[in-house]
Design an enzyme around this catalytic site. Structure first.
Site, PDB file in Angstrom:
ATOM      1  N   GLY A   4       0.572  -1.439  -0.004  1.00 28.18           N
ATOM      2  CA  GLY A   4      -0.021  -0.260  -0.307  1.00 28.18           C
ATOM      3  C   GLY A   4       0.786   1.148   0.012  1.00 28.18           C
ATOM      4  N   SER A   5       2.218   1.215   0.016  1.00 25.11           N
ATOM      5  CA  SER A   5       2.723   2.429  -0.348  1.00 25.11           C
ATOM      6  C   SER A   5       2.478   3.851  -1.721  1.00 25.11           C
ATOM      7  CB  SER A   5       4.259   1.770  -0.437  1.00 25.11           C
ATOM      8  OG  SER A   5       4.388   1.921  -1.636  1.00 25.11           O
ATOM      9  N   MET A  14      -3.672  -6.808  -7.261  1.00 20.41           N
ATOM     10  CA  MET A  14      -3.337  -8.242  -7.572  1.00 20.41           C
ATOM     11  C   MET A  14      -4.754  -9.060  -8.143  1.00 20.41           C
ATOM     12  SD  MET A  14      -0.558  -6.805  -7.652  1.00 20.41           S
ATOM     13  CE  MET A  14       0.620  -8.394  -8.558  1.00 20.41           C
ATOM     14  N   HIS A  24       1.402   0.559 -13.314  1.00 18.98           N
ATOM     15  CA  HIS A  24       2.319  -0.510 -13.732  1.00 18.98           C
ATOM     16  C   HIS A  24       4.061  -0.300 -13.438  1.00 18.98           C
ATOM     17  CE1 HIS A  24       2.848  -4.349 -15.520  1.00 18.98           C
ATOM     18  NE2 HIS A  24       3.781  -3.932 -16.439  1.00 18.98           N
ATOM     19  N   LEU A  63      -8.684  -8.358 -13.667  1.00 18.43           N
ATOM     20  CA  LEU A  63     -10.235  -8.055 -13.724  1.00 18.43           C
ATOM     21  C   LEU A  63     -11.016  -8.202 -14.848  1.00 18.43           C
ATOM     22  CD1 LEU A  63      -9.714  -4.373 -11.831  1.00 18.43           C
ATOM     23  CD2 LEU A  63     -11.402  -6.041 -10.698  1.00 18.43           C
TER      24      LEU A  63
HETATM   25  C1  GRF Z   1       3.619  -1.821  -7.568  1.00 19.84           C
HETATM   26  O1  GRF Z   1       5.126  -1.797  -7.846  1.00 19.84           O
HETATM   27  C2  GRF Z   1       3.117  -1.451  -8.774  1.00 19.84           C
HETATM   28  O2  GRF Z   1       3.977  -0.930  -9.432  1.00 19.84           O
HETATM   29  C3  GRF Z   1       2.694  -2.389  -8.588  1.00 19.84           C
HETATM   30  O3  GRF Z   1       2.204  -3.108  -7.369  1.00 19.84           O
HETATM   31  C4  GRF Z   1       3.380  -2.722  -6.609  1.00 19.84           C
HETATM   32  C5  GRF Z   1       2.223  -1.906  -5.219  1.00 19.84           C
HETATM   33  O4  GRF Z   1       3.361  -1.510  -4.816  1.00 19.84           O
HETATM   34  N1  GRF Z   1       1.407  -2.284  -9.572  1.00 19.84           N
HETATM   35  P1  GRF Z   1       2.023  -1.168  -3.017  1.00 19.84           P
HETATM   36  O5  GRF Z   1       1.685  -1.791  -2.464  1.00 19.84           O
HETATM   37  O6  GRF Z   1       2.025   0.350  -3.391  1.00 19.84           O
HETATM   38  O7  GRF Z   1       3.676  -0.767  -2.531  1.00 19.84           O
END
Ligand code: GRF
Length: 222
Positions: free
Chosen positions: A19-20, A97, A116, A100
């Site tokens: 969730g960063s 993840m 992405h 959809l």
């Molecule tokens: C990121 O690397 C994004 O590009 C991909 O999933 C990851 C999510 O990272 N779609 P975070 O959970 O937001 O830290």
């Protein structure tokens, strides 16, 4: 007249893990760099670390465990119902993840963004960092794009270019890409909330002008 709280664009963010990116967007809203309300964070995984982070920021959270649904279709329809309860203007996929269904992507067409970790249209799908290294590329990066039925295929809004260094491995490269993610995702969300970014046909428009294939490009080498 000042817009009231209720008139701000309503954002729902979907997560599955750390969730960063969700935190980066929520911080930008908190600092009023983005004039919007984050009305909910939804995770499909009960143990997603992002859920606790959202709660620590006093954000509303919901859980919808995909393993409890018999099919992808049933899950996506339940997810739509959960999202609709929050009446969003924008749905943000931030490390969500799940693939959809077309029903879902069509329902939210033009108001569904994803991030992405590659310079789309290069490297759709998984393991993007290793694939860029294996190909001997000089540059890699990350893209925010509108979501359509094609996986990682909707029109691009913004990209950040990250150089590939001689010493790189997938982990180091991923870390530097992640830093750029936290810069470009809030920018794209801000543009959308200001009505500057939208999607028409299969093109992303910024300030009414069609963006090039790769979207706006920021170059972290500069
Ligand atoms: C990121 O690397 C994004 O590009 C991909 O999933 C990851 C999510 O990272 N779609 P975070 O959970 O937001 O830290």
């Amino acid at each position: 007249m000042q817009a009231s709280e209720a008139e701000k664009p309503r954002i729902v963010i979907l997560i599955s893990g750390t969730g960063s990116n969700m935190v980066a967007i929520a911080e930008a809203v908190k600092k009023e760099e983005i004039d919007a309300d984050i009305v909910g964070i939804i995770s499909n995984r009960p143990n997603a670390a992002g859920l606790e982070k959202a709660q620590a920021m006093d954000l509303h959270t919901d859980l919808i465990d995909h393993t409890l649904y018999a099919s992808r279709d049933e899950f996506d329809h339940a997810l739509i119902r959960m999202i609709e309860d929050l009446k969003p203007d924008l749905v943000v996929l931030a490390g969500f993840m799940r693939i959809l269904t077309a029903d879902f992507t069509r329902y939210y067409e033009g108001r569904l963004l994803n991030i992405h970790p590659s310079l789309l249209p290069k490297y759709q799908g998984l393991n993007t960092h290793q694939r860029a290294l294996d190909a001997g590329d000089d540059i890699h990066g990350v893209t925010v794009h509108f979501v359509t039925e094609e996986l990682d295929g909707g029109p691009n809004a913004i990209q950040a270019i990250v150089p590939i260094l001689d010493v790189d491995n997938a982990k180091l490269l991923q870390q530097r890409v992640h830093e750029q993610e936290h810069i470009i995702y809030p920018i794209a969300v801000k543009w959308f909330c200001e009505g500057r970014l939208n999607m028409k046909g299969n093109e992303a428009l910024l300030d009414g002008k069609a963006l090039p294939l790769r979207g706006v490009q920021l170059d972290s080498r500069n």
